[in-house]
Design an enzyme around this catalytic site. Structure first.
Site, PDB file in Angstrom:
ATOM      1  N   PHE A  44       0.822  -1.221   0.000  1.00 42.47           N
ATOM      2  CA  PHE A  44       0.000   0.000   0.000  1.00 42.47           C
ATOM      3  C   PHE A  44       0.848   1.259   0.000  1.00 42.47           C
ATOM      4  O   PHE A  44       0.359   2.337  -0.333  1.00 42.47           O
ATOM      5  CB  PHE A  44      -0.954  -0.011   1.206  1.00 42.47           C
ATOM      6  N   LYS A  45       2.115   1.148   0.348  1.00 44.16           N
ATOM      7  CA  LYS A  45       2.951   2.358   0.401  1.00 44.16           C
ATOM      8  C   LYS A  45       3.066   3.040  -0.964  1.00 44.16           C
ATOM      9  O   LYS A  45       3.327   4.231  -1.036  1.00 44.16           O
ATOM     10  CB  LYS A  45       4.308   2.019   0.990  1.00 44.16           C
TER      11      LYS A  45
END
Ligand SMILES: *Cc1c(COP(=O)(O)O)cnc(C)c1O
Length: 466
Positions: A111-112
């Site tokens: 998700f980064k």
């Protein structure tokens, strides 16, 4: 929109300068001077918008006048155009109550990417109008490094030096970093642990002469722009499940308290959030803080969910700022106490206030594996260990059946194939877009865990010269 430091002693900055600064000069973190709000009508109007249009609507109040709306839109388009799914962050139904928000369709499978792809473009955009270069330094135990490298590779006016502990990241994680051969990307394997690498980065920031000479900056999750970018998918998911008419709950696998703090921001902005469920593994400082008021540092136990193997959650300071009535000097004193004693107690009033929105759970290895098996049997879905911890906490929260619960899926299962196979008997395959990872050439240098050696390496290669 102005940004103020949680410790009250650094000058207020606009969005552009808060983004480039990362940490505030008084050691605090930047937060908006006041929370912007979206009216019920404005939230209802998000229904059916694309991810990019949702991002523009949610980010506009944070960006303020530092970027024209059309330019913000173009940057969001470029950032999210690189995602492998047309919905960018698709919402998948598990059963009658539980949903999974897949945040791992970016270039590095975690998700980064959602925040860092945008940050890379913002850095380049803000730096083009200046005659300075920046030197971004960071330490990574895995996911942050590859996401930052992908986001900054080839960007003008910025060099990135990423330190990882030699031999202590997985081969997939190392190759995702070291196969990026852009000339502005420098991978350094440190002969030591992640803590050694992190301590080197902190020491370089504390070396005022070095930090000034090379214009050091950071893109870890203390950077406000990263959190702002993560607020978007809370709105995006909730309106798809009936917000603002129907409140929605979120379960968030948590390490540095960044992702779940973005959910808190969404709630402050007016999104009806039924509950934010903070999921930790056995490294449970946040669960202890929220359930018993005990924010005290223990020792880190390594687990199969390494991005949650954290004891001091930097972004928790942003919540503490609000719980201290946004009184910077009061929080600065509390944080000085915490740094000296490694413990901080939340007052009963603060605990009660936090409990209005937050729930929490500590999930051990067995319950994580059970959640992986349940998702696999219920709907054929493979979850990575971090996401499985989120789902286990979501189910343990036992919310009323009419409240939809969204678990944030923070990594692609193929990033952690061994743990997934052990729990489910199925081995997730790398998606085709990264399938040739094991054939690509690698480039990195190995250095001892000594500040002089690392500073000399950076001094030789960084473009920035103040
Ligand atoms: C970074 C990370 C987390 C923790 O996110 P925070 O914002 O630090 O709470 C959870 N899962 C994965 C896969 C991560 O990479």
């Amino acid at each position: 929109m102005d940004y103020v430091s949680t410790r009250g002693a650094a000058p207020a900055l606009d969005f552009e300068n808060a983004t480039l600064a990362g940490l505030a000069a008084d050691g605090g973190l930047y937060v908006p001077a006041a929370w912007p709000t979206l009216s019920r009508e404005a939230i209802a109007a998000l229904a059916g918008l694309s991810y990019v249009d949702t991002a523009v609507a949610v980010l506009a109040p944070f960006v303020g006048t530092t970027l024209p709306r059309e330019e913000l839109r173009a940057l969001c388009q470029a950032a999210y155009g690189r995602f492998a799914h047309a919905a960018v962050t698709p919402l998948v139904q598990l059963d009658g109550q539980h949903w999974v928000l897949e945040l791992f369709h970016g270039p590095t499978l975690a998700f980064k990417d959602v925040a860092l792809q945008l940050i890379g473009l913002l850095f380049e955009r803000f730096l083009t109008s200046r005659d300075t270069h920046l030197t971004v330094i960071g330490a990574t135990s895995g996911d942050t490094g590859s996401a930052a490298i992908d986001a900054l590779a080839g960007r003008a006016k910025v060099d990135l030096f990423m330190l990882h502990p030699q031999g202590r990241v997985s081969e997939v994680q190392r190759r995702q970093m070291t196969t990026v051969l852009a000339p502005n990307i420098h991978n350094i394997a440190i002969d030591g642990s992640f803590d050694d690498a992190q301590a080197l980065v902190k020491a370089m920031f504390a070396d005022a002469d070095f930090a000034g000479r090379f214009s050091l900056s950071a893109v870890n999750s203390i950077n406000w722009a990263r959190l702002a970018a993560q607020v978007v998918y809370y709105f995006y998911a909730a309106v798809r499940l009936g917000a603002p008419e129907r409140p929605v709950a979120f379960a968030v696998p948590t390490g540095n308290f960044g992702d779940v703090f973005a959910g808190y921001v969404a709630a402050r902005m007016g999104l009806p959030v039924a509950k934010l469920i903070v999921a930790t593994n056995v490294n449970d400082i946040l669960h202890r803080a929220l359930s018993a008021g005990d924010y005290s540092v223990g020792t880190v136990t390594p687990t199969v969910a390494p991005s949650m193997d954290i004891q001091v959650s930097s972004n928790f300071e942003r919540l503490l700022f609000d719980l201290h009535g946004r009184d910077g000097p009061a929080l600065a004193a509390a944080m000085r106490g915490f740094e000296a004693t490694r413990t901080l107690a939340l007052s009963p009033a603060m605990r009660a206030e936090a409990a209005g929105l937050f729930a929490s759970a500590r999930i051990d290895a067995e319950d994580m594996a059970l959640a992986m098996r349940w998702a696999c049997e219920e709907s054929g879905m493979l979850l990575d260990p971090h996401t499985a911890i989120g789902l286990a906490a979501a189910r343990a929260a036992a919310l009323p059946a009419d409240v939809p619960v969204v678990t944030l899926a923070t990594a692609h299962p193929a990033k952690f194939p061994d743990a997934v196979e052990r729990a489910t008997g199925r081995r997730p395959a790398l998606p085709p877009r990264v399938g040739d990872l094991f054939d690509r050439a690698e480039r990195y240098d190995t250095l001892p865990a000594e500040i002089k050696a690392v500073e000399a390496y950076i001094a030789e290669r960084a473009t920035a010269r103040a």
